[in-house]
Design a protein around this motif. Structure first.
Motif: not given
Lengths: 118, 114
Positions: A1-10, A107-118
Motif C-alpha cells: 500500500a502506498q503511504t505519504v509522509t509530510q514531516s513538517q507539522p507546522e 492517499v493523503f499525507g498528514q498535512g503541514t500547517r503553514l502560516t504566513i506572517n505580515p
C-alpha cells in the motif's frame, strides 16, 4: 500500500519569503500522480498543483512549483513570494491510475500547517 | 455556480441518531467520492461511485451507506451515530478517463456527535 509522509507539522514564514514544504511517499509503482492540495480556514480543499510521475519536468503554477525527485520518492512544494492568503493546511497526495473507472483514490499525507506572517 | 456542493455544512446530533449528508456536482463528472477528515486533519477515502455503481468501499463500518441516485448526486447515510463519527466529510468528483484525473472537492460537512 502506498503511504505519504509530510514531516513538517507546522511552518511559519514572513510575507514575501519563499517556503518549501516537504513530502515523501512510498510506492512500488512506476506510473502514478502526485498532488498538492491547500485547505484554508474556510475548510475548502483546493488543488494547488499536480505532477505526473512520467514527466521529468517539474510542474509550476504561478508562484507554486514542485521539486519532484522520483528516485528519492520526494515531492516538495515551493511557494515563492508568499502571501497572507497562502496561510492554510497543505496536503500532499498520491494517486495510482487504474483501468477500473472510479478506482483511483487519493492517499493523503498528514498535512503541514503553514502560516504566513505580515 | 458551485461545482461540488454539500448539504448541510454543519450537523450536530445525538449519539444513536441517523443522519444523511447530500452531495451534488454540476461538472458533468462520472465519478464521485466520500472522504473523511478526522480531528487530526487526516483525510481518508471512504467510498467511490462511478456512474451510480459502487467501486471503492474502504473498510468503512456498515452503518455508513452511500447512495447514488444518478451520477450527479452521491449521498451518505449514517445509522446509529457514534462519538467517533465526528469528523468533516468531504465529497469529491472527477471525470474518469482511465488516467489519474484531478478530484474536485466540496466544501465539507462538519458532523459533531454529542
Amino acid at each position: 500500500a502506498q503511504t505519504v509522509t509530510q514531516s513538517q507539522p507546522e511552518m511559519s514564514v514572513q510575507e514575501a519569503e519563499t517556503v518549501t514544504l516537504s513530502c515523501t511517499y512510498d510506492t512500488s509503482e512506476n506510473n502514478y500522480y502526485l498532488f498538492w492540495y491547500k485547505q484554508p480556514p474556510s475548510r475548502q480543499m483546493i488543488l494547488v498543483i499536480r505532477q505526473e510521475a512520467y514527466k521529468q519536468q517539474n510542474a509550476t503554477e504561478n508562484r507554486f512549483s514542485v521539486n519532484f525527485q522520483k528516485a528519492a520518492k520526494s515531492f516538495s512544494l515551493k511557494i515563492s513570494d508568499s502571501q497572507l492568503g497562502d496561510t492554510a493546511m497543505y496536503f500532499c497526495a498520491f494517486m495510482k491510475p487504474s483501468i477500473i473507472q472510479g478506482a483511483q483514490k487519493l492517499v493523503f499525507g498528514q498535512g503541514t500547517r503553514l502560516t504566513i506572517n505580515p | 455556480d458551485t461545482a461540488v456542493s454539500q448539504t448541510p455544512k454543519y450537523l450536530v446530533t445525538q449519539m444513536g441518531n441517523d443522519k444523511s449528508i447530500k452531495c451534488e456536482q454540476n461538472l458533468g463528472h462520472d465519478t464521485m467520492y466520500w472522504y473523511k477528515q478526522d480531528s487530526k486533519k487526516f483525510l481518508k477515502i471512504m467510498f467511490s461511485y462511478n456512474n451510480k455503481e459502487l467501486i471503492i468501499n474502504e473498510t468503512v463500518p456498515n452503518r455508513f451507506s452511500p447512495k447514488s441516485p444518478d451520477k450527479a448526486h452521491l449521498n451518505l447515510h449514517i445509522n446509529s451515530l457514534e462519538l467517533g463519527d465526528s469528523a468533516v466529510y468531504f465529497c469529491a468528483s472527477s471525470q474518469d478517463f482511465g488516467v489519474a484525473e484531478t478530484q474536485y472537492f466540496g466544501p465539507g460537512t462538519r458532523l459533531l456527535v454529542l
